[in-house]
Design an enzyme around this catalytic site. Structure first.
Site, PDB file in Angstrom:
ATOM      1  N   SER A 139       3.000  -2.001  10.384  1.00  0.00           N
ATOM      2  CA  SER A 139       4.446  -2.031  10.642  1.00  0.00           C
ATOM      3  C   SER A 139       5.089  -3.387  10.327  1.00  0.00           C
ATOM      4  CB  SER A 139       4.749  -1.608  12.090  1.00  0.00           C
ATOM      5  OG  SER A 139       4.367  -0.258  12.283  1.00  0.00           O
ATOM      6  N   GLY A 164       2.749  -1.106   4.313  1.00  0.00           N
ATOM      7  CA  GLY A 164       2.833   0.301   3.927  1.00  0.00           C
ATOM      8  C   GLY A 164       4.285   0.708   3.711  1.00  0.00           C
ATOM      9  N   GLY A 165       4.881   1.299   4.733  1.00  0.00           N
ATOM     10  CA  GLY A 165       6.223   1.880   4.625  1.00  0.00           C
ATOM     11  C   GLY A 165       7.243   0.953   3.980  1.00  0.00           C
ATOM     12  N   GLY A 207       2.106   2.371  10.744  1.00  0.00           N
ATOM     13  CA  GLY A 207       3.069   3.461  10.602  1.00  0.00           C
ATOM     14  C   GLY A 207       3.716   3.893  11.899  1.00  0.00           C
ATOM     15  N   ASN A 252       0.865  -1.183   0.000  1.00  0.00           N
ATOM     16  CA  ASN A 252       0.000   0.000   0.000  1.00  0.00           C
ATOM     17  C   ASN A 252       0.901   1.232   0.000  1.00  0.00           C
ATOM     18  OD1 ASN A 252      -1.841   2.015   0.479  1.00  0.00           O
ATOM     19  ND2 ASN A 252      -2.327   1.374   2.581  1.00  0.00           N
ATOM     20  N   TRP A 253       0.989   1.877  -1.160  1.00  0.00           N
ATOM     21  CA  TRP A 253       1.910   3.023  -1.282  1.00  0.00           C
ATOM     22  C   TRP A 253       1.353   4.293  -0.658  1.00  0.00           C
ATOM     23  CZ3 TRP A 253       3.333   2.437  -7.224  1.00  0.00           C
ATOM     24  CH2 TRP A 253       4.058   1.259  -7.394  1.00  0.00           C
ATOM     25  N   LYS A 254       0.081   4.287  -0.327  1.00  0.00           N
ATOM     26  CA  LYS A 254      -0.574   5.491   0.219  1.00  0.00           C
ATOM     27  C   LYS A 254      -0.312   6.680  -0.720  1.00  0.00           C
ATOM     28  CE  LYS A 254      -0.177   3.354   4.668  1.00  0.00           C
ATOM     29  NZ  LYS A 254      -0.208   3.472   6.107  1.00  0.00           N
ATOM     30  N   GLU A 298      -7.017   4.866   7.546  1.00  0.00           N
ATOM     31  CA  GLU A 298      -6.831   6.295   7.225  1.00  0.00           C
ATOM     32  C   GLU A 298      -8.065   6.846   6.511  1.00  0.00           C
ATOM     33  OE1 GLU A 298      -3.035   5.750   5.296  1.00  0.00           O
ATOM     34  OE2 GLU A 298      -2.234   5.152   7.239  1.00  0.00           O
ATOM     35  N   GLU A 332      -5.837  -4.742  10.417  1.00  0.00           N
ATOM     36  CA  GLU A 332      -4.786  -3.761  10.680  1.00  0.00           C
ATOM     37  C   GLU A 332      -5.123  -3.010  11.970  1.00  0.00           C
ATOM     38  OE1 GLU A 332      -2.524  -2.502   6.900  1.00  0.00           O
ATOM     39  OE2 GLU A 332      -4.362  -1.334   6.968  1.00  0.00           O
ATOM     40  N   HIS A 337      -9.613   1.340   4.566  1.00  0.00           N
ATOM     41  CA  HIS A 337      -8.352   1.493   5.285  1.00  0.00           C
ATOM     42  C   HIS A 337      -8.577   2.454   6.454  1.00  0.00           C
ATOM     43  CE1 HIS A 337      -4.291   2.698   6.255  1.00  0.00           C
ATOM     44  NE2 HIS A 337      -3.897   1.578   5.688  1.00  0.00           N
TER      45      HIS A 337
END
Ligand code: PGA
Length: 246
Positions: free
Chosen positions: A203, A224-225, A164, A4-6, A89, A158, A87
């Site tokens: 994470s 993600g990251g 994150g 997930n590149w956001k 966010e 999640e 998600h």
């Protein structure tokens, strides 16, 4: 294994990333990319190897006067095969509700996208021991009206406090919730929990991937990251593939 590149990566860096991984041929692992929407049209032009891609969100309607939204039909026309939905966010920053997600799931199915429905509790909800209740509500509010479910659906657990933040749920915490999700799904519809892939996100990195993905109840990851760096994502894909092989 979903990256997930956001709201990250410009065209050049995105192309470099996917093409760096395009020679990877994991035997048991499906690799998915979720770029920000303007990159969707590029993804089909780039060499993704065996990987597939999807959107980070869709709107519930197929077309019309909905400025700023993107339709499942367009994602599909651009070669996308999946969409993330709900998600945390989207839920916390943009007020998305589980009930709205029900309509988005229907829109995804209508245009041959597989939805990855994201659920998970906040830190406050976990600390007050309400995480099972919250997750059950998220599932029921999004899925109750859609039964019987006969189209493909993927779940992603999640915990919001792990996204994150560098804090991962312990293996026991993750497995316990994945098993709970399977039970709720099985109660909704016989066998649904057993046949649904449930990803873990929050994470995930090369250091914790092995202990998470070796658990039979954790079918993959939403990353993600660590999906923004080809070396890190490559390691995670390899670890997952070995876990599935073993
Ligand atoms: P993270 O993000 O791996 O950076 O915690 C996961 C996600 O939000 O999907």
């Amino acid at each position: 294994m979903a990256g997930n590149w956001k709201m990250n990566l410009l065209p050049n860096s995105a192309q470099t990333l996917v093409e760096a991984l395009s020679n990877e041929k994991p035997q048991h692992t499906q690799v998915l990319y979720f770029p920000s929407a303007p990159l969707l049209g590029c993804m089909a032009q780039w060499n993704l190897g065996k990987a597939q891609f999807g959107s980070q969100n869709i709107y519930s309607q197929s077309s019309g006067a909905f400025t700023g939204e993107i339709s499942a039909e367009l994602v599909h026309a651009l070669g996308g095969q999946f969409t993330l939905l709900g998600h945390s966010e989207r839920r916390t920053l943009f007020g998305e509700t589980s009930a709205q997600l029900q309509d988005k799931i229907v829109a995804a199915w209508k245009h041959q996208l597989t939805p990855i429905l994201c659920i998970g509790e906040t830190l406050e909800e976990r600390e007050s021991a309400r995480h099972f209740e919250v997750i059950q509500h998220q599932l029921l509010d999004s899925l109750n009206e859609l039964l019987p479910i006969t189209s493909p659906l993927i779940l992603a657990y999640e915990p919001v406090w792990a996204i994150g933040t560098g804090k991962t749920a312990s293996v026991d915490q993750a497995v316990e919730v994945h098993q709970f999700i399977r039970r709720v799904l099985n109660e909704l519809q016989s066998g649904l929990g057993d046949s649904t892939s449930i990803l873990y996100g929050g994470s995930v990195n090369a250091g914790n991937a092995g202990e998470l993905f070796s658990q039979s109840d954790i079918d993959g990851g939403l990353v993600g990251g660590a999906s923004l760096k080809s070396e890190d994502f490559r390691s995670i894909i390899h670890i997952q593939d070995q876990c599935l092989h073993g």
